[in-house]
Design a protein around this motif. Structure first.
Motif, PDB file in Angstrom:
ATOM      1  N   ASP A 194       5.392  -3.879   6.328  1.00 38.51           N
ATOM      2  CA  ASP A 194       4.588  -3.002   5.553  1.00 38.51           C
ATOM      3  C   ASP A 194       5.111  -2.720   3.838  1.00 38.51           C
ATOM      4  O   ASP A 194       6.130  -3.037   3.652  1.00 38.51           O
ATOM      5  N   HIS A 195       3.990  -2.645   3.183  1.00 39.35           N
ATOM      6  CA  HIS A 195       4.251  -2.231   1.610  1.00 39.35           C
ATOM      7  C   HIS A 195       4.137  -0.786   1.527  1.00 39.35           C
ATOM      8  O   HIS A 195       3.266  -0.079   2.506  1.00 39.35           O
ATOM      9  N   GLY A 196       4.674  -0.184   0.517  1.00 39.78           N
ATOM     10  CA  GLY A 196       4.123   1.110  -0.162  1.00 39.78           C
ATOM     11  C   GLY A 196       2.904   0.838  -0.705  1.00 39.78           C
ATOM     12  O   GLY A 196       3.113   0.529  -2.046  1.00 39.78           O
ATOM     13  N   GLY A 197       1.727   0.875  -0.316  1.00 36.39           N
ATOM     14  CA  GLY A 197       0.662   0.554  -0.959  1.00 36.39           C
ATOM     15  C   GLY A 197       0.103   1.781  -1.587  1.00 36.39           C
ATOM     16  O   GLY A 197      -0.040   2.707  -1.072  1.00 36.39           O
ATOM     17  N   HIS A 198      -0.844   1.419  -2.756  1.00 34.56           N
ATOM     18  CA  HIS A 198      -1.522   2.256  -3.536  1.00 34.56           C
ATOM     19  C   HIS A 198      -2.681   2.478  -3.001  1.00 34.56           C
ATOM     20  O   HIS A 198      -3.392   1.616  -2.670  1.00 34.56           O
ATOM     21  N   LEU A 199      -3.327   4.039  -2.610  1.00 33.02           N
ATOM     22  CA  LEU A 199      -4.790   4.150  -2.690  1.00 33.02           C
ATOM     23  C   LEU A 199      -5.378   3.891  -3.932  1.00 33.02           C
ATOM     24  O   LEU A 199      -6.400   2.897  -3.731  1.00 33.02           O
ATOM     25  N   ILE A 200      -5.191   4.438  -4.870  1.00 31.94           N
ATOM     26  CA  ILE A 200      -5.851   3.993  -6.207  1.00 31.94           C
ATOM     27  C   ILE A 200      -4.859   3.136  -7.108  1.00 31.94           C
ATOM     28  O   ILE A 200      -3.510   3.830  -7.207  1.00 31.94           O
ATOM     29  N   GLY A 201      -5.129   2.001  -7.428  1.00 31.14           N
ATOM     30  CA  GLY A 201      -4.271   1.193  -8.085  1.00 31.14           C
ATOM     31  C   GLY A 201      -3.512   1.670  -9.278  1.00 31.14           C
ATOM     32  O   GLY A 201      -3.992   2.303  -9.881  1.00 31.14           O
TER      33      GLY A 201
END
Length: 306
Positions: A194-201
């Motif tokens: 997993d990455h720490g993904g952004h909801l809003i870029g």
């Protein structure tokens, strides 16, 4: 036989005076204290550490490479403080110490923010917590340049939803150490890969910390979701506004299974919705997204000059 009490002789106070704990002045100890604190508690831990140091001790920290580095670490922790924690005094003292340090400091002291970066926090609204179903949620709204985003987070600060009105894309943004730390924190809540993904870029909202991050499959993050964000950026660069809603489900757990995205493209010249899309992704590898090509966007609406 009792000893006589002499008249006029002062009586000794046998009570033990409380002893204040010594200030933590070692860079290694300061770093360890911050590392041991939960990510959401680090701003308060940093404020306590700074309050325990006088100005001379802060200057002494700035005299060494290790000490200067930890001054920057303290400042980055304070920069992510919640709205109810006033850390301006502590950051001002840190700024003074860092300004006089002969060593480079990786931080953004009060009053020294580069004008090339968008002013991300000139408006912030936090709603009172409410109970939705079994979850206690809080809404946090940020105005970032011309963009406005509202995040809904649960009682542990995990995002449940994001709603955004976007009309600006920022370029050449560097992520702060606090943001990359938050990304690692979010990734650690998930599973391997997993990455720490952004909801809003990040290109739309800059550094926002954990409220804008969730454990996101790494392949999904850099493929389908990135394609979606690229489309939003191209719509905006073509003169359109984009209104977005993202829901993570199920709510109330560390790692969502689904990411539901809906968005509308609005022509600001007329206010008309010229395109809309609904898509649900699984939080796993192999997700696909067929975007609107940049060349086709000129066919939608009456554009303003970018």
């Amino acid at each position: 036989m009792f000893d006589p009490v002499r008249i006029g002789e002062p009586q000794r106070d046998l009570r033990v005076s409380p002893v204040e704990p010594p200030a933590i002045t070692s860079p290694a100890q300061i770093q360890r204290t911050l590392d041991d604190a939960a990510f959401v508690d680090r701003p308060r831990a940093a404020a306590t550490l700074v309050d325990g140091l006088d100005d001379r001790q802060l200057s002494q920290l700035g005299a060494s490479v290790e000490g200067a580095a930890v001054l920057g670490t303290l400042d980055r922790a304070l920069a992510s403080a919640p709205h109810d924690l006033d850390v301006h005094a502590q950051r001002t003292r840190l700024a003074e110490a860092m300004d006089h340090s002969v060593h480079p400091v990786d931080a953004d002291p009060v009053g020294l923010r580069s004008n090339t970066q968008p002013q991300a926090f000139f408006e912030r609204v936090v709603t009172d917590p409410v109970v939705v179903g079994d979850a206690r949620t809080t809404g946090i709204t940020e105005r970032v340049g011309d963009n406005t985003v509202t995040w809904t987070v649960d009682g542990q600060g995990r995002p449940i939803r994001a709603e955004a009105d976007l009309s600006q894309v920022f370029t050449d943004l560097e992520r702060s150490n606090a943001e990359t730390d938050a990304q690692r924190e979010a990734a650690d809540r998930g599973i391997e890969g997993d990455h720490g993904g952004h909801l809003i870029g990040h290109r739309f909202v800059t550094d926002q910390g954990l409220k804008n991050l969730f454990p996101q499959d790494g392949n999904f993050n850099v493929s389908a979701y990135k394609t979606l964000e690229n489309e939003w950026a191209d719509w905006i660069d073509s003169g359109m506004d984009v209104r977005i809603r993202i829901d993570l489900s199920p709510a109330g757990q560390d790692r969502p299974d689904r990411v539901r995205v809906s968005y509308e493209v609005v022509d600001p010249a007329s206010g008309d919705v010229v395109y809309d899309q609904r898509v649900t992704f699984r939080n796993e590898a192999g997700q696909k997204y067929e975007r609107v090509p940049l060349a086709d966007m000129a066919n939608y609406g009456t554009h303003r000059d970018p």
